[in-house]
Design a protein around this motif. Sequence first.
Motif, short mmCIF file in Angstrom:
data_model
loop_
_atom_site.label_atom_id
_atom_site.label_comp_id
_atom_site.label_asym_id
_atom_site.label_seq_id
_atom_site.Cartn_x
_atom_site.Cartn_y
_atom_site.Cartn_z
N ARG A 146 13.95 41.44 49.07
CA ARG A 146 12.67 42.13 48.94
C ARG A 146 12.04 42.16 50.33
N VAL A 147 11.56 43.33 50.73
CA VAL A 147 11.04 43.48 52.08
C VAL A 147 9.60 43.95 52.03
N ALA A 148 8.88 43.67 53.10
CA ALA A 148 7.48 44.10 53.27
C ALA A 148 7.38 44.93 54.55
N ALA A 170 14.35 52.13 50.05
CA ALA A 170 14.49 50.72 49.72
C ALA A 170 15.58 50.10 50.58
N PRO A 171 15.54 48.81 50.78
CA PRO A 171 16.59 48.17 51.59
C PRO A 171 17.95 48.25 50.91
N GLN A 172 18.98 48.19 51.72
CA GLN A 172 20.36 48.18 51.24
C GLN A 172 20.90 46.75 51.32
N LEU A 173 21.60 46.38 50.27
CA LEU A 173 22.10 45.01 50.17
C LEU A 173 23.58 45.04 49.83
N GLU A 174 24.34 44.22 50.54
CA GLU A 174 25.79 44.18 50.34
C GLU A 174 26.29 42.76 50.58
N ILE A 175 27.24 42.35 49.74
CA ILE A 175 27.86 41.03 49.88
C ILE A 175 29.29 41.23 50.34
N LEU A 176 29.66 40.51 51.39
CA LEU A 176 31.01 40.58 51.94
C LEU A 176 31.62 39.18 51.89
N VAL A 181 21.75 42.84 54.82
CA VAL A 181 20.54 43.57 54.42
C VAL A 181 20.31 44.66 55.46
N GLY A 182 20.33 45.91 55.02
CA GLY A 182 20.17 47.04 55.93
C GLY A 182 18.86 47.77 55.74
N ASN A 183 18.41 48.40 56.81
CA ASN A 183 17.18 49.19 56.81
C ASN A 183 17.52 50.64 57.11
N PRO A 184 17.66 51.51 56.09
CA PRO A 184 17.98 52.91 56.34
C PRO A 184 16.75 53.77 56.63
N ASP A 185 15.57 53.15 56.64
CA ASP A 185 14.32 53.89 56.81
C ASP A 185 14.00 54.08 58.29
N THR A 186 13.00 54.93 58.55
CA THR A 186 12.51 55.14 59.92
C THR A 186 11.37 54.21 60.26
N VAL A 187 11.03 53.32 59.34
CA VAL A 187 9.96 52.34 59.54
C VAL A 187 10.59 50.95 59.52
N ALA A 188 10.21 50.11 60.45
CA ALA A 188 10.77 48.76 60.52
C ALA A 188 10.24 47.91 59.37
N TYR A 189 11.08 46.99 58.92
CA TYR A 189 10.68 46.03 57.89
C TYR A 189 10.11 44.80 58.60
N ASP A 190 8.86 44.49 58.28
CA ASP A 190 8.22 43.35 58.94
C ASP A 190 8.81 42.02 58.46
N VAL A 191 9.03 41.94 57.18
CA VAL A 191 9.55 40.70 56.59
C VAL A 191 10.59 41.08 55.54
N ALA A 192 11.74 40.40 55.57
CA ALA A 192 12.77 40.56 54.55
C ALA A 192 13.11 39.18 53.99
N VAL A 193 12.97 39.03 52.69
CA VAL A 193 13.27 37.76 52.02
C VAL A 193 14.58 37.94 51.25
#
Length: 458
Positions: A166-168, A66-72, A90-102
């Motif tokens: 939320r990402v797709a 799942a995406p990682q979310l942090e507020i600074l 919003v971070g992507n720790p996966d090996t697959v790119a996120y096409d859309v992040a809302v």
Amino acid sequence: MTTVPTEEAAEPAAGWAPTWALGRAVLLTGVLLIAAVLLGRVDLVVLAAPFALGTAYALRRRPTAAPQLEILADEAHLVEGGAMAGTVSVGNPDTVAYDVAVVRARVSPWLRVERVGFGGAGVDVRRSGADRPFVTSIPTGRAVDLELSGTALRWGRHPIGPAGARVAAADGLLVSRAVITEPVRMRVYPKTEQFEAVEAMPRAAGLVGAHHSRRPGEGGELAGVRVFGPGDRLRRIDWRVSLRARQLHVAATLSDRDAEVVVLLDVLAEAGRSGGVKGAASVLDTTVRAAAAIAEHYLHRGDRVAMLEYGPAARRLRPATGRRQYLTVLEWLLDVRAEGSPHEPYDQVFGPQVLSADALVVVLTPLLDERSAQMLARLARGGRFVVAVDTLPTDLAPPGERGWAPVAFRLWRLDRDTMIAQLREHGVPVVRWAGAGSLDQVLRDVARLATAPRVGAR
């Protein structure tokens, strides 16, 4: 963009759900294949092949994390009216790119967000507001920052967040569950009004401050010339007067002393509507800004400053000096809240172990509660040097324009004026806060009373 570590444990694939697009593709492919079998038409198989191959190709690498979310929030010394900055990462720790992040984040109304954007490409949101979704794409092992910039309108601890994302992925065939992070509170310190008090303090304790006291001693304020006596320093000899009088004379000075200033905040009631740093000021706005200005002034002069609350919580900040105490005072003021209570406020904070006999007590009060006037009278009867600062807004409007509301408001005003007059008769000076020079005349009168001889009963 900032790099996100990919060594973190990935969440199970159960955090991902199929989208309507995947359902439609599977349904259409199945319907075409069933129809081809039942009708014996090969062209329907050819028509279904692109949907089947495209879906299989998109799902060849399914995301698992799942995406990682942090507020600074900006940790700089932010004062109301200054520029604020926050970031939702919003971070992507996966090996697959996120096409859309809302991404969507809530922001306190006292933090006016003016520009929002990813990677510095911000858009003006003054009219539409910042509480709306923003869309971007996130490559593998990377993070994208949603930057928020604007103006801090009022003192306090104001939240940025909660934020959700939320990402797709898989060409929009899979969507993650909503990831929500807790809000981060941004500290906005009160804007100190220019304040200066040049009058002597009523009494002073140590010989380390900057106030010109009424007592003779080592200092820089000339008090006159007198005959040389035992203990006088040779460098104080005035040779012109000594030669003329044929007797040694020394220049007498007034000692520079420090004082203890106790700022007492009446938090029993709130009145008026706060409009931020450039708008109307409520009772708490005036109280907090005046307390910060008074503390800054006396701490800059080397005095000891303490803070007290007159309310149910009875919070207290011990007296101290220096810049560290000033920063502690600002932090302490961020938690000031109006707390009404039907019970009598905690009065033991006014004991001799808390309030020294020589302390100057500056009470910031709107005088909306009779208990506040009674507290002032008790301090005056106890021999304290008390100055009451009226923090009620001058433009306070009646609650309504119909019926008995205006008449009741005028009667309340008359009753409050009578209360102030009675306080002055009891020796409690009441002055309205007006920034620079607000307390000079009052301090002059208090200092005169402190040096006047007292008649004691035999």
